[in-house]
Enzyme design. Structure first.
Site, PDB file in Angstrom:
ATOM      1  N   ARG A   1      -7.593 -12.789  -4.549  1.00 23.07           N
ATOM      2  CA  ARG A   1      -7.323 -11.590  -4.378  1.00 23.07           C
ATOM      3  C   ARG A   1      -7.193 -11.344  -2.192  1.00 23.07           C
ATOM      4  O   ARG A   1      -6.843 -10.277  -2.307  1.00 23.07           O
ATOM      5  CB  ARG A   1      -7.869 -10.864  -5.121  1.00 23.07           C
ATOM      6  CG  ARG A   1      -7.875  -8.871  -4.655  1.00 23.07           C
ATOM      7  CD  ARG A   1      -8.592  -8.598  -6.023  1.00 23.07           C
ATOM      8  NE  ARG A   1     -10.043  -8.985  -6.917  1.00 23.07           N
ATOM      9  CZ  ARG A   1     -10.488  -8.473  -6.587  1.00 23.07           C
ATOM     10  NH1 ARG A   1     -11.226  -8.312  -5.892  1.00 23.07           N
ATOM     11  NH2 ARG A   1     -12.187  -8.794  -7.160  1.00 23.07           N
TER      12      ARG A   1
ATOM     13  N   TYR B   1      11.082   8.464  -2.802  1.00 23.88           N
ATOM     14  CA  TYR B   1      11.294   8.133  -3.699  1.00 23.88           C
ATOM     15  C   TYR B   1       9.849   8.493  -4.877  1.00 23.88           C
ATOM     16  O   TYR B   1       9.051   8.905  -4.994  1.00 23.88           O
ATOM     17  CB  TYR B   1      10.618   6.276  -3.498  1.00 23.88           C
ATOM     18  CG  TYR B   1      10.498   5.122  -4.920  1.00 23.88           C
ATOM     19  CD1 TYR B   1      11.884   5.003  -5.136  1.00 23.88           C
ATOM     20  CD2 TYR B   1       9.813   4.678  -5.123  1.00 23.88           C
ATOM     21  CE1 TYR B   1      11.611   4.141  -6.397  1.00 23.88           C
ATOM     22  CE2 TYR B   1       9.313   4.176  -5.866  1.00 23.88           C
ATOM     23  CZ  TYR B   1       9.971   3.634  -6.947  1.00 23.88           C
ATOM     24  OH  TYR B   1      10.735   3.265  -8.000  1.00 23.88           O
TER      25      TYR B   1
ATOM     26  N   ASP C   1       8.512   3.964   4.753  1.00 24.22           N
ATOM     27  CA  ASP C   1       8.920   2.967   3.720  1.00 24.22           C
ATOM     28  C   ASP C   1      10.821   2.489   4.514  1.00 24.22           C
ATOM     29  O   ASP C   1      11.155   3.571   4.262  1.00 24.22           O
ATOM     30  CB  ASP C   1       9.251   4.003   2.301  1.00 24.22           C
ATOM     31  CG  ASP C   1       9.715   3.240   1.609  1.00 24.22           C
ATOM     32  OD1 ASP C   1      10.226   1.859   1.328  1.00 24.22           O
ATOM     33  OD2 ASP C   1       8.538   3.424   0.251  1.00 24.22           O
TER      34      ASP C   1
ATOM     35  N   LYS D   1      13.496  -4.899  -4.035  1.00 22.85           N
ATOM     36  CA  LYS D   1      14.997  -4.908  -3.558  1.00 22.85           C
ATOM     37  C   LYS D   1      14.987  -5.991  -2.779  1.00 22.85           C
ATOM     38  O   LYS D   1      15.125  -6.870  -3.233  1.00 22.85           O
ATOM     39  CB  LYS D   1      14.394  -3.447  -2.831  1.00 22.85           C
ATOM     40  CG  LYS D   1      13.804  -1.984  -3.894  1.00 22.85           C
ATOM     41  CD  LYS D   1      14.537  -1.353  -5.384  1.00 22.85           C
ATOM     42  CE  LYS D   1      13.270  -1.367  -5.992  1.00 22.85           C
ATOM     43  NZ  LYS D   1      12.818  -0.030  -5.100  1.00 22.85           N
TER      44      LYS D   1
HETATM   45  C1  LIG Z   1      11.646   1.250  -5.466  1.00 26.49           C
HETATM   46  C2  LIG Z   1      11.133   1.718  -4.296  1.00 26.49           C
HETATM   47  C3  LIG Z   1       9.635   1.311  -4.144  1.00 26.49           C
HETATM   48  C4  LIG Z   1       8.665   0.908  -5.067  1.00 26.49           C
HETATM   49  O1  LIG Z   1       8.463  -0.105  -5.108  1.00 26.49           O
HETATM   50  P1  LIG Z   1       8.111  -1.062  -6.744  1.00 26.49           P
HETATM   51  O2  LIG Z   1       8.446  -2.437  -6.335  1.00 26.49           O
HETATM   52  O3  LIG Z   1       8.880  -0.613  -7.956  1.00 26.49           O
HETATM   53  O4  LIG Z   1       6.528  -0.568  -7.113  1.00 26.49           O
HETATM   54  C5  LIG Z   1       9.149   2.087  -2.774  1.00 26.49           C
HETATM   55  N1  LIG Z   1       9.734   2.999  -2.132  1.00 26.49           N
HETATM   56  C6  LIG Z   1      11.365   2.648  -2.310  1.00 26.49           C
HETATM   57  C7  LIG Z   1      11.992   3.505  -1.027  1.00 26.49           C
HETATM   58  C8  LIG Z   1      11.679   2.045  -3.425  1.00 26.49           C
HETATM   59  O5  LIG Z   1      12.712   1.842  -3.391  1.00 26.49           O
END
Ligand SMILES: *Cc1c(COP(=O)(O)O)cnc(C)c1O
Length: 412
Positions: A64, A117, A189, A213
């Protein structure tokens, strides 16, 4: 001194079975990153174990806190983003949570873009409602919005490089400039623009990714990461992330590392295909509007040319003529493209926010989020763009053919 291994000793087979020899290559080395699936590491000295506690780059002891496979991913991503260090998390939301909860306390103020998001938006409102964090949303078009919103207790500015679903591009250099000289840390982000944009080089303090993604890229992991310009901020977030339990699993980190190897090629291909499809959509009579930063009529096209010189990414959105029902009918008429909620995968994915992710919003709230009732989001994959266009074109034809028009009109 190396401890004697049980298999060297005279022990029962039952004991031997619990202690197989662990082989570490010495005269050669693995070319790929091995998966260290174990969650714990043994020590020969109590001092060495004691020293392993408390630092993100300490000796491995309990997974962890750190794991060699996960650290490979962290180092690779930190280098890619131009950061001093990174922490890999179990998901993108794990990364967002780790950053916000590590760096905010009750009474602090955060300034965040309004188009975010969905999970991040919900988390910010949860922190505001239940934990007394003050929250100001800004449109994200002009850095003057930040200067007006700043308060003495402002701690964070939260932005997205390209935001969902209508591909709003944020002027990261101008926004980080707006908080220069204050204690405010800027979080970006960068999920939609790995490699295309490196926010830390533009003044950001922390970059957040959903590795689920584009970084993973094959639709087979849930993962995330935070990258830091300053090691002291890395330490603070790491401490909280390990308390939160949002650490990445070695196997997911290993798949993310594998994803990084092809990320440059995938991002280039997906950006080129998205631009190609955006242009074809813009010229189609059944399409009212296309949202893609690479098109000259996009509101931040000039900014995108500077901030994203190598391409605007694999996500585009468009509004079919005919509003909400047109968006819905189109999303069910595609055959090669998959109706599904994610993005950044090898396969092309589609969403109709008004009938799915944003279904609880009325027309006015949708408009405030910059989303049309018919808006369709496409995450362009690695298929041949001509095959994608053939599918999109036949689905657009369904919208304008007499039968479905009657179907459209007949739907409540
Ligand atoms: C999908 C996404 C998230 C969250 O990610 P997870 O891996 O689903 O927890 C955060 N920010 C953006 C822009 C995203 O597309």
């Amino acid at each position: 001194m190396t401890r004697q291994q049980p298999h060297d000793r005279d022990v029962h087979p039952q004991t031997r079975a619990v202690h197989p020899p662990v082989i570490t290559p010495v005269a050669s080395r693995p070319l790929g990153v091995p998966i260290y699936q174990g969650h714990l590491f043994g020590f020969d000295s109590a001092d060495a174990l004691a020293n392993a506690f408390g630092a993100p780059d300490g000796a491995f002891m309990y997974a962890r806190m750190g794991n060699p496979t996960v650290r490979s991913f962290e180092r690779a991503l930190a280098e890619m983003e131009g950061g001093a260090g990174a922490h890999a998390t179990a998901s993108g939301m794990g990364a967002v949570n780790a950053v916000l909860m590590a760096l905010l306390r009750s009474g602090d103020h955060i300034i965040a873009q309004s188009s975010l998001y969905g999970g991040t938006y919900a988390l910010l409102h949860d922190l505001a409602d239940r934990w007394g964090v003050e929250l100001t949303h800004i449109p994200g078009d002009d850095p003057a919005e930040v200067r007006e919103a700043l308060r003495p207790n402002t701690r964070l500015l939260y932005l997205e490089t390209i935001s969902n679903p209508v591909t709003h591009v944020t002027d990261i250099p101008a926004f980080t400039e707006a908080v220069r000289g204050t204690d405010v840390l800027t979080v970006v982000d960068n999920t939609f623009a790995p490699l295309l944009c490196t926010p830390i080089e533009h003044g950001a303090d922390i970059v957040v990714h959903s590795a689920t993604k584009f970084i993973g890229g094959h639709g087979d992991i849930i993962g995330g990461a935070t990258v830091f310009a300053d090691p002291a901020v890395h330490q603070r977030v790491w401490e909280h992330a390990t308390e939160l339990g949002a650490t990445a699993d070695p196997f997911a980190a290993w798949l993310a590392i594998r994803g990084l190897a092809t990320l440059p090629m995938r991002v280039a291909r997906q950006s080129a295909s998205a631009l190609d499809l955006a242009r074809r959509l813009a010229a189609h009579p059944a399409v009212a509007r296309v949202h893609y930063p690479g098109l000259p009529d996009h509101p931040q096209h000039e900014l995108a040319r500077h901030l994203l010189p190598d391409g605007s990414g694999g996500v585009l959105a468009f509004d079919p003529a005919g509003g909400r029902e047109a968006g819905r009918v189109f999303s069910e008429a595609v055959q090669l493209v998959t109706l599904g909620p994610s993005l950044g995968a090898a396969a092309t994915l589609l969403m109709h926010p008004a009938s799915t992710s944003h279904r609880q919003l009325d027309a006015a709230s949708l408009a405030a989020a910059g989303v049309g009732e018919g808006t369709v989001r496409l995450s362009v994959g690695l298929e041949h763009p001509d095959d994608l266009w053939a599918d999109i074109e036949q689905a657009l034809a369904v919208l304008t053919s007499p039968g479905p028009t009657a179907r459209l009109a007949a739907r409540p």
